[in-house]
Design a protein around this motif. Structure first.
Motif, PDB file in Angstrom:
ATOM      1  N   GLN A 176       0.793  -1.186   0.098  1.00  0.00           N
ATOM      2  CA  GLN A 176      -0.001  -0.068  -0.086  1.00  0.00           C
ATOM      3  C   GLN A 176       0.894   1.294   0.021  1.00  0.00           C
ATOM      4  OE1 GLN A 176      -3.404  -0.030  -0.459  1.00  0.00           O
ATOM      5  NE2 GLN A 176      -2.864  -2.165  -0.774  1.00  0.00           N
ATOM      6  N   ASP A 177       2.189   1.298   0.621  1.00  0.00           N
ATOM      7  CA  ASP A 177       2.900   2.482   0.323  1.00  0.00           C
ATOM      8  C   ASP A 177       3.829   2.080  -0.986  1.00  0.00           C
ATOM      9  OD1 ASP A 177       5.557   3.855   0.423  1.00  0.00           O
ATOM     10  OD2 ASP A 177       5.385   3.727   2.792  1.00  0.00           O
ATOM     11  N   GLU A 178       3.620   3.214  -1.835  1.00  0.00           N
ATOM     12  CA  GLU A 178       4.264   3.029  -3.162  1.00  0.00           C
ATOM     13  C   GLU A 178       5.563   3.102  -3.139  1.00  0.00           C
ATOM     14  OE1 GLU A 178       1.980   6.118  -5.355  1.00  0.00           O
ATOM     15  OE2 GLU A 178      -0.001   5.225  -5.039  1.00  0.00           O
ATOM     16  N   THR A 179       6.347   3.402  -2.144  1.00  0.00           N
ATOM     17  CA  THR A 179       7.738   3.470  -1.945  1.00  0.00           C
ATOM     18  C   THR A 179       8.304   1.917  -1.605  1.00  0.00           C
ATOM     19  OG1 THR A 179       8.139   3.854   0.203  1.00  0.00           O
ATOM     20  CG2 THR A 179       7.787   5.650  -1.267  1.00  0.00           C
ATOM     21  N   HIS A 180       7.366   0.940  -1.372  1.00  0.00           N
ATOM     22  CA  HIS A 180       7.908  -0.200  -1.204  1.00  0.00           C
ATOM     23  C   HIS A 180       7.880  -1.277  -2.274  1.00  0.00           C
ATOM     24  CE1 HIS A 180       6.210  -0.079   3.180  1.00  0.00           C
ATOM     25  NE2 HIS A 180       7.368   0.879   2.985  1.00  0.00           N
ATOM     26  N   SER A 181       8.808  -2.254  -2.206  1.00  0.00           N
ATOM     27  CA  SER A 181       8.964  -3.143  -3.328  1.00  0.00           C
ATOM     28  C   SER A 181       9.001  -4.684  -2.696  1.00  0.00           C
ATOM     29  CB  SER A 181      10.315  -2.777  -4.242  1.00  0.00           C
ATOM     30  OG  SER A 181      10.198  -1.515  -4.536  1.00  0.00           O
ATOM     31  N   ILE A 182       8.723  -5.629  -3.643  1.00  0.00           N
ATOM     32  CA  ILE A 182       8.894  -6.994  -3.461  1.00  0.00           C
ATOM     33  C   ILE A 182       9.665  -7.674  -4.453  1.00  0.00           C
ATOM     34  CG2 ILE A 182       7.756  -9.184  -2.704  1.00  0.00           C
ATOM     35  CD1 ILE A 182       5.476  -7.605  -1.438  1.00  0.00           C
ATOM     36  N   LEU A 183      10.418  -8.639  -4.070  1.00  0.00           N
ATOM     37  CA  LEU A 183      11.014  -9.581  -5.036  1.00  0.00           C
ATOM     38  C   LEU A 183      10.412 -11.017  -4.404  1.00  0.00           C
ATOM     39  CD1 LEU A 183      12.924 -10.668  -7.469  1.00  0.00           C
ATOM     40  CD2 LEU A 183      14.642 -11.119  -5.835  1.00  0.00           C
ATOM     41  N   PHE A 184       9.687 -11.682  -5.318  1.00  0.00           N
ATOM     42  CA  PHE A 184       8.862 -12.721  -4.736  1.00  0.00           C
ATOM     43  C   PHE A 184       9.246 -14.030  -5.497  1.00  0.00           C
ATOM     44  CE2 PHE A 184       4.354 -13.948  -2.893  1.00  0.00           C
ATOM     45  CZ  PHE A 184       4.775 -15.456  -2.779  1.00  0.00           C
ATOM     46  N   SER A 185      10.335 -14.927  -4.969  1.00  0.00           N
ATOM     47  CA  SER A 185      10.543 -15.873  -5.556  1.00  0.00           C
ATOM     48  C   SER A 185       9.659 -17.119  -5.088  1.00  0.00           C
ATOM     49  CB  SER A 185      12.128 -16.322  -4.976  1.00  0.00           C
ATOM     50  OG  SER A 185      12.320 -17.885  -5.363  1.00  0.00           O
ATOM     51  N   SER A 186       9.186 -17.859  -6.184  1.00  0.00           N
ATOM     52  CA  SER A 186       8.398 -18.978  -5.839  1.00  0.00           C
ATOM     53  C   SER A 186       8.010 -19.784  -7.218  1.00  0.00           C
ATOM     54  CB  SER A 186       6.835 -18.597  -5.543  1.00  0.00           C
ATOM     55  OG  SER A 186       6.100 -19.454  -5.203  1.00  0.00           O
ATOM     56  N   HIS A 187       7.842 -21.175  -6.912  1.00  0.00           N
ATOM     57  CA  HIS A 187       7.406 -22.033  -8.227  1.00  0.00           C
ATOM     58  C   HIS A 187       6.058 -22.258  -8.036  1.00  0.00           C
ATOM     59  CE1 HIS A 187       7.941 -25.014  -4.818  1.00  0.00           C
ATOM     60  NE2 HIS A 187       7.074 -25.433  -5.299  1.00  0.00           N
ATOM     61  N   ILE A 188       5.129 -21.630  -6.986  1.00  0.00           N
ATOM     62  CA  ILE A 188       3.691 -21.596  -6.881  1.00  0.00           C
ATOM     63  C   ILE A 188       3.187 -20.350  -7.951  1.00  0.00           C
ATOM     64  CG2 ILE A 188       1.704 -21.547  -5.535  1.00  0.00           C
ATOM     65  CD1 ILE A 188       3.390 -22.789  -3.012  1.00  0.00           C
ATOM     66  N   THR A 189       3.134 -20.539  -9.225  1.00  0.00           N
ATOM     67  CA  THR A 189       2.668 -19.361 -10.143  1.00  0.00           C
ATOM     68  C   THR A 189       1.556 -18.853  -9.727  1.00  0.00           C
ATOM     69  OG1 THR A 189       1.938 -21.031 -11.589  1.00  0.00           O
ATOM     70  CG2 THR A 189       4.269 -20.302 -11.778  1.00  0.00           C
ATOM     71  N   SER A 190       0.523 -19.572  -9.232  1.00  0.00           N
ATOM     72  CA  SER A 190      -0.978 -18.894  -9.008  1.00  0.00           C
ATOM     73  C   SER A 190      -0.744 -18.088  -7.939  1.00  0.00           C
ATOM     74  CB  SER A 190      -1.794 -20.263  -8.413  1.00  0.00           C
ATOM     75  OG  SER A 190      -1.196 -20.832  -7.365  1.00  0.00           O
TER      76      SER A 190
END
Length: 280
Positions: A176-190
């Motif tokens: 919700q904070d527009e300055t935040h970011s995520i790198l989300f590694s996953s093999h659960i593509t859904s």
């Protein structure tokens, strides 16, 4: 500005290497980092965190070199691995005392608010917690020094769908904070279809694609038919082909294909399988 920028990253091991890995995560976005087990996702993340030393290439976090500015950068990063790497005899309350010494910005009130929100017992030893509770504790630990970037390495692996959905909601709240970011590694593509803005696919240590999720889901289509029918498709429209259950399947650019060809909308998993197992 990019929260993460990686250029020509190389790291070799016996039998495996990262080969000139390059991609970026724009600030304010969620990057889904996909690939089968052993593709290089965790190695890339460990290089970013300087847990594994790169051989060459550039890694910039918040436009700063990840080694030269390691200490200041790590104050702005929250990390969640697929396992909670702390002594199992400790409790959540004891971890609070440790984290106060690690992070200048550690927020005890916020931490205990998250534990209450996630229904994580404060005084139970970690070894007594379920996998889902451990993961929620790990996320509370990652969030409670108010990072700008979350780096997530398979955080939902092995969790049931209800707990996974709760955890995805936590990440959406973080964004919700527009300055935040995520790198989300996953093999659960859904999971990534629900939360990601961009998708980067790694296979055998090489980046095969890095595009916006919407472009992948709405600009690509799947045609299924016989070899003769697939051969009628415009050659320049075909991205990858593979053998299907009842014939040939082709991943195509929708705008390059005549409407007489009936196309199905692909999932992220479909696209990954085409790039990993298909041929040009």
């Amino acid at each position: 500005m990019n929260a993460i920028e990686i250029h020509d990253l190389h790291k070799g091991f016996e039998g495996f290497s990262l080969k000139d890995v390059s991609f970026s995560v724009p600030q304010g976005t969620v990057m889904g980092f996909i690939g089968e087990n052993g593709a290089g996702k965790s190695t890339t993340i460990k290089c970013m965190l300087n847990l594994v030393k790169k051989e060459y290439g550039d890694i910039l976090l918040f436009n700063k070199d990840h080694v030269e500015h390691e200490q200041s950068i790590k104050n702005d990063i929250g990390v969640v691995f697929d396992e909670l790497h702390v002594p199992e005899t400790l409790t959540a309350t004891q971890l609070d005392k440790i984290m106060k010494r690690v992070f200048k910005t550690w927020d005890t009130d916020y931490y205990f608010e998250r534990l209450a929100q996630f229904n994580v017992p404060k005084k139970k030893k970690i070894k007594e917690l379920s996998r889902g509770m451990r993961m929620k504790l790990s996320i509370a630990l990652a969030l409670s020094h108010h990072p700008k970037l979350l780096i997530l390495d398979e955080p939902t692996s092995g969790l049931d769908p209800i707990i996974r959905d709760e955890i995805l909601d936590l990440f959406l709240a973080f964004m919700q904070d527009e300055t935040h970011s995520i790198l989300f590694s996953s093999h659960i593509t859904s999971d990534l279809e629900k939360i990601a803005d961009h998708i980067t696919l790694i296979h055998n240590g090489e980046i095969l694609l890095s595009e916006s999720k919407d472009a992948l889901l709405y600009e690509y289509g799947i045609f299924k038919g016989s070899l003769e029918e697939v051969n009628e498709l415009p050659e320049h429209a075909i991205i990858r082909k593979r053998n299907g259950v009842f014939g040939i399947e082709a991943l195509v650019l929708k705008k390059e294909v005549n409407e007489i060809f009936k196309l199905e909308r692909p999932s992220i998993e479909d696209i990954m399988l085409f790039f990993v197992k298909g041929c040009v």
